[in-house]
Design a protein around this motif. Sequence first.
Motif, PDB file in Angstrom:
ATOM      1  N   TRP A  50      -0.688  10.899  -2.343  1.00  0.00           N
ATOM      2  CA  TRP A  50       0.152  10.372  -1.273  1.00  0.00           C
ATOM      3  C   TRP A  50      -0.091   8.878  -1.093  1.00  0.00           C
ATOM      4  N   PHE A  51       0.941   8.179  -0.618  1.00  0.00           N
ATOM      5  CA  PHE A  51       0.761   6.787  -0.207  1.00  0.00           C
ATOM      6  C   PHE A  51      -0.037   6.779   1.094  1.00  0.00           C
ATOM      7  N   THR A  52      -1.035   5.911   1.175  1.00  0.00           N
ATOM      8  CA  THR A  52      -1.844   5.747   2.384  1.00  0.00           C
ATOM      9  C   THR A  52      -2.031   4.262   2.631  1.00  0.00           C
ATOM     10  N   THR A  53      -2.705   3.939   3.726  1.00  0.00           N
ATOM     11  CA  THR A  53      -2.990   2.523   3.978  1.00  0.00           C
ATOM     12  C   THR A  53      -3.957   1.992   2.931  1.00  0.00           C
ATOM     13  N   GLY A  54      -4.749   2.871   2.313  1.00  0.00           N
ATOM     14  CA  GLY A  54      -5.634   2.441   1.226  1.00  0.00           C
ATOM     15  C   GLY A  54      -4.859   2.039  -0.016  1.00  0.00           C
ATOM     16  N   SER A  55      -3.641   2.536  -0.136  1.00  0.00           N
ATOM     17  CA  SER A  55      -2.791   2.175  -1.274  1.00  0.00           C
ATOM     18  C   SER A  55      -1.601   1.346  -0.800  1.00  0.00           C
ATOM     19  N   SER A  56      -1.831   0.511   0.203  1.00  0.00           N
ATOM     20  CA  SER A  56      -0.716  -0.236   0.799  1.00  0.00           C
ATOM     21  C   SER A  56      -0.096  -1.222  -0.193  1.00  0.00           C
ATOM     22  N   ASP A  57      -0.880  -1.707  -1.167  1.00  0.00           N
ATOM     23  CA  ASP A  57      -0.293  -2.593  -2.181  1.00  0.00           C
ATOM     24  C   ASP A  57       0.735  -1.833  -3.020  1.00  0.00           C
ATOM     25  N   LEU A  58       0.399  -0.586  -3.388  1.00  0.00           N
ATOM     26  CA  LEU A  58       1.338   0.243  -4.145  1.00  0.00           C
ATOM     27  C   LEU A  58       2.559   0.582  -3.291  1.00  0.00           C
ATOM     28  N   ALA A  59       2.312   0.917  -2.034  1.00  0.00           N
ATOM     29  CA  ALA A  59       3.421   1.233  -1.131  1.00  0.00           C
ATOM     30  C   ALA A  59       4.308   0.010  -0.936  1.00  0.00           C
ATOM     31  N   HIS A  60       3.694  -1.159  -0.811  1.00  0.00           N
ATOM     32  CA  HIS A  60       4.467  -2.391  -0.633  1.00  0.00           C
ATOM     33  C   HIS A  60       5.269  -2.711  -1.886  1.00  0.00           C
ATOM     34  N   ALA A  61       4.718  -2.418  -3.057  1.00  0.00           N
ATOM     35  CA  ALA A  61       5.460  -2.631  -4.307  1.00  0.00           C
ATOM     36  C   ALA A  61       6.680  -1.714  -4.372  1.00  0.00           C
ATOM     37  N   GLU A  89       1.249  -6.241   7.188  1.00  0.00           N
ATOM     38  CA  GLU A  89       0.380  -7.003   8.088  1.00  0.00           C
ATOM     39  C   GLU A  89      -0.030  -6.176   9.312  1.00  0.00           C
ATOM     40  N   ASN A  90       0.712  -5.122   9.607  1.00  0.00           N
ATOM     41  CA  ASN A  90       0.403  -4.242  10.724  1.00  0.00           C
ATOM     42  C   ASN A  90      -0.066  -2.897  10.167  1.00  0.00           C
ATOM     43  N   GLU A  91      -1.372  -2.772   9.941  1.00  0.00           N
ATOM     44  CA  GLU A  91      -1.939  -1.592   9.287  1.00  0.00           C
ATOM     45  C   GLU A  91      -1.682  -0.309  10.068  1.00  0.00           C
TER      46      GLU A  91
END
Length: 135
Positions: free
Chosen positions: A4-15, A23-25
């Motif tokens: 799953w996408f998580t805040t730990g994978s926010s770079d992947l989610a942002h891509a 910027e708002n975790e």
Amino acid sequence: MADWFTTGSSDLAHAAFPELPIENEDLVRMLLDVAREQVIAFAADDEPAAQVTDLLHNLGVEETVIAQVIALLDFEASEPGVPIRYVYAQIQQAKNLWFAGKGEDGPEGFTFSPRPLSKDIQRIIRPTSGVASVF
């Protein structure tokens, strides 16, 4: 299988979703968690492994036997992780939630349009086979 996408994978989610407000975790976590929960709720009995497990459990079969049956049947869902289509549906639903949450100013002030799982996302989670059902 995927994760799953998580805040730990926010770079992947942002891509995958450039408009995601990284910027708002807290907001990102909320969007991804709500989207994941909606996907899981819709897909609850979608997978064959879950259906067989529930059936055997309801018949009173022991957990160890159920695990052996699932292993013997070698269902895709018995592998660690989640189906990639669920992860794709999660990020698509997060997009829907984000755009709905932005709202708009109408004649009576600010309006918010909640977005349930769209038919397109539902078809991603539970794809149709294209074969007619006669039962």
